[in-house]
Design a protein around this motif. Structure first.
Motif, PDB file in Angstrom:
ATOM      1  N   ALA A   1     -43.320  20.270  20.776  1.00 24.05           N
ATOM      2  CA  ALA A   1     -44.494  20.127  19.913  1.00 24.05           C
ATOM      3  C   ALA A   1     -44.109  19.452  18.598  1.00 24.05           C
ATOM      4  O   ALA A   1     -44.838  18.586  18.091  1.00 24.05           O
ATOM      5  N   ALA A   2     -42.961  19.837  18.044  1.00 27.94           N
ATOM      6  CA  ALA A   2     -42.505  19.236  16.786  1.00 27.94           C
ATOM      7  C   ALA A   2     -42.226  17.745  16.974  1.00 27.94           C
ATOM      8  O   ALA A   2     -42.533  16.927  16.091  1.00 27.94           O
ATOM      9  N   LEU A   3     -41.646  17.363  18.102  1.00 26.99           N
ATOM     10  CA  LEU A   3     -41.372  15.953  18.361  1.00 26.99           C
ATOM     11  C   LEU A   3     -42.678  15.169  18.503  1.00 26.99           C
ATOM     12  O   LEU A   3     -42.794  14.041  17.989  1.00 26.99           O
ATOM     13  N   LEU A   4     -43.657  15.751  19.191  1.00 30.41           N
ATOM     14  CA  LEU A   4     -44.955  15.089  19.321  1.00 30.41           C
ATOM     15  C   LEU A   4     -45.631  14.939  17.962  1.00 30.41           C
ATOM     16  O   LEU A   4     -46.231  13.908  17.663  1.00 30.41           O
ATOM     17  N   PHE A   5     -45.521  15.979  17.134  1.00 34.69           N
ATOM     18  CA  PHE A   5     -46.102  15.926  15.795  1.00 34.69           C
ATOM     19  C   PHE A   5     -45.459  14.800  14.986  1.00 34.69           C
ATOM     20  O   PHE A   5     -46.147  14.028  14.305  1.00 34.69           O
ATOM     21  N   ARG A   6     -44.140  14.697  15.080  1.00 30.92           N
ATOM     22  CA  ARG A   6     -43.435  13.629  14.357  1.00 30.92           C
ATOM     23  C   ARG A   6     -43.887  12.252  14.824  1.00 30.92           C
ATOM     24  O   ARG A   6     -44.166  11.353  13.999  1.00 30.92           O
ATOM     25  N   ASP A   7     -43.993  12.068  16.139  1.00 28.99           N
ATOM     26  CA  ASP A   7     -44.374  10.768  16.677  1.00 28.99           C
ATOM     27  C   ASP A   7     -45.802  10.395  16.270  1.00 28.99           C
ATOM     28  O   ASP A   7     -46.073   9.243  15.904  1.00 28.99           O
ATOM     29  N   GLU A   8     -46.720  11.362  16.345  1.00 35.40           N
ATOM     30  CA  GLU A   8     -48.112  11.071  15.984  1.00 35.40           C
ATOM     31  C   GLU A   8     -48.250  10.781  14.494  1.00 35.40           C
ATOM     32  O   GLU A   8     -48.994   9.887  14.082  1.00 35.40           O
ATOM     33  N   MET A   9     -47.536  11.535  13.672  1.00 29.54           N
ATOM     34  CA  MET A   9     -47.595  11.296  12.231  1.00 29.54           C
ATOM     35  C   MET A   9     -47.047   9.914  11.883  1.00 29.54           C
ATOM     36  O   MET A   9     -47.610   9.206  11.041  1.00 29.54           O
ATOM     37  N   SER A  10     -45.971   9.519  12.530  1.00 28.62           N
ATOM     38  CA  SER A  10     -45.393   8.203  12.246  1.00 28.62           C
ATOM     39  C   SER A  10     -46.318   7.077  12.689  1.00 28.62           C
ATOM     40  O   SER A  10     -46.279   5.973  12.127  1.00 28.62           O
ATOM     41  N   ALA A  11     -47.171   7.341  13.683  1.00 25.55           N
ATOM     42  CA  ALA A  11     -48.130   6.328  14.129  1.00 25.55           C
ATOM     43  C   ALA A  11     -49.388   6.320  13.257  1.00 25.55           C
ATOM     44  O   ALA A  11     -49.920   5.257  12.922  1.00 25.55           O
ATOM     45  N   MET A  12     -49.874   7.498  12.870  1.00 23.30           N
ATOM     46  CA  MET A  12     -51.153   7.615  12.183  1.00 23.30           C
ATOM     47  C   MET A  12     -51.076   7.335  10.682  1.00 23.30           C
ATOM     48  O   MET A  12     -51.953   6.690  10.116  1.00 23.30           O
ATOM     49  N   LEU A  13     -50.024   7.839  10.012  1.00 21.62           N
ATOM     50  CA  LEU A  13     -49.999   7.773   8.548  1.00 21.62           C
ATOM     51  C   LEU A  13     -49.967   6.345   7.993  1.00 21.62           C
ATOM     52  O   LEU A  13     -50.710   6.052   7.044  1.00 21.62           O
ATOM     53  N   PRO A  14     -49.137   5.435   8.525  1.00 20.18           N
ATOM     54  CA  PRO A  14     -49.192   4.072   7.977  1.00 20.18           C
ATOM     55  C   PRO A  14     -50.576   3.450   8.105  1.00 20.18           C
ATOM     56  O   PRO A  14     -51.052   2.787   7.177  1.00 20.18           O
TER      57      PRO A  14
END
Length: 321
Positions: free
Chosen positions: A194-207
């Protein structure tokens, strides 16, 4: 391509501001206002992005397939109709719906299913319902037109997307690859995953969120309220003006009704409805975030369809009230 177009919009906006001699605010002050507005968009959107990512991860990892199959019809228009009402139980604004829609695709939902949810959920949720009622009540049918129009338009676009013979071509290659990797991942659900998925989604969404918010903020300082007021009373030009405003200011669907209320004395009910339907579905911030998943050509087609639907809805409301 989307990033290049967005950069071009910023350049045009700044150039326009510099060349406008009778602007109400000097350019340095306008720049400061743009930064403030962009920051407010980020602050307003970020909690919903976090919530959307968390819900998306829960759907991907911990919601059993049998539960999804029991609650949602298996195919066709009934399936998309139910998905368009998912916002009733998941009241996340449009920003948070993007990671959630990505999570649905990972679970095997079609592009048409996800698109229908993306367009409908920001409007068909209890927070939007309450705030729109608080702003307008039952006056001029604005509330009903927003809810019914949003539902019909989202399902119409979803149906048209479902007719595409190769729906994968509507998605970016990077997202297709990510879905394939996720579908073949046999690792058991865990907090680490779950933490890895959260990291990946945040890196895609935030920029995309930050870039979209910056564009929305700087465009807002170029818009002259006097110009909007001058055309607000026209039954057609007023609709087009508020549609353009809805795309540019990128205000959250949970509070946009109160912004629209401030324009109610100037613009027609149809223009207000077009603003309230188009804005939650398509705005500059949303387009940048959707660019992480959908091709630019896909977004251009969907934007055109939604804009035409919102315009027709506005004309219809004006004809009836």
């Amino acid at each position: 391509m989307i990033a290049a177009a967005a950069a071009a919009v910023v350049v045009v906006a700044v150039t326009t501001r510099l060349s406008t001699r009778d602007a109400d605010t000097p350019f340095p002050g306008a720049l400061s206002d743009g930064i403030t507005l962009a920051t407010s968009v980020v602050i307003e959107s970020l909690p919903f992005v976090f919530l959307g990512i968390l819900i998306s991860i829960a759907v991907q990892l911990w919601v059993p397939t049998r539960v999804i199959d029991a609650l949602i019809p298996r195919s066709g228009m009934p399936r998309r109709a139910v998905l368009s009402l998912l916002g009733v139980v998941l009241p996340v604004c449009e920003c948070g719906n993007v990671p959630l829609a990505r999570g649905l695709m990972v679970r095997g939902f079609s592009v048409a299913d996800s698109m229908t949810f993306l367009l409908a959920a920001p409007i068909l949720n209890p927070v939007t319902l309450v705030t729109t009622y608080q702003a307008f009540g039952w006056e001029n049918g604005i509330l009903v037109a927003r809810l019914v129009g949003g539902f019909v338009l989202a399902n119409l676009v979803g149906w048209l997307v479902s007719l595409h013979p190769e729906p994968e071509r509507l998605l970016t290659p990077s997202w297709i690859a990510a879905c394939r990797v996720a579908s073949t991942n046999s690792e058991r659900p865990s907090l680490r995953r779950a933490a890895l998925l959260f990291r990946d989604e945040m890196s895609a969404m935030l920029p995309a969120l930050f870039f979209g918010a910056a564009i929305a903020g700087f465009i807002q300082v170029v818009i002259s309220r006097d110009t909007l007021t001058a055309i607000g009373g026209h039954p057609v030009a007023g609709i087009l003006a508020l549609m353009a405003l809805a795309v540019m200011i990128a205000i959250c669907s949970n509070v946009d009704a109160f912004f629209a209320l401030s324009l109610a004395s100037t613009f027609s009910p149809g223009a207000l409805v077009a603003f309230l339907v188009l804005g939650p579905m398509i705005d500059v911030k949303m387009l940048l975030m959707l660019g992480t998943t959908f091709r630019a050509r896909t977004l251009a087609g969907v934007t055109l369809l939604v804009a035409l639907g919102a315009f027709a809805l506005g004309l219809g409301v004006n004809a009836l009230v």
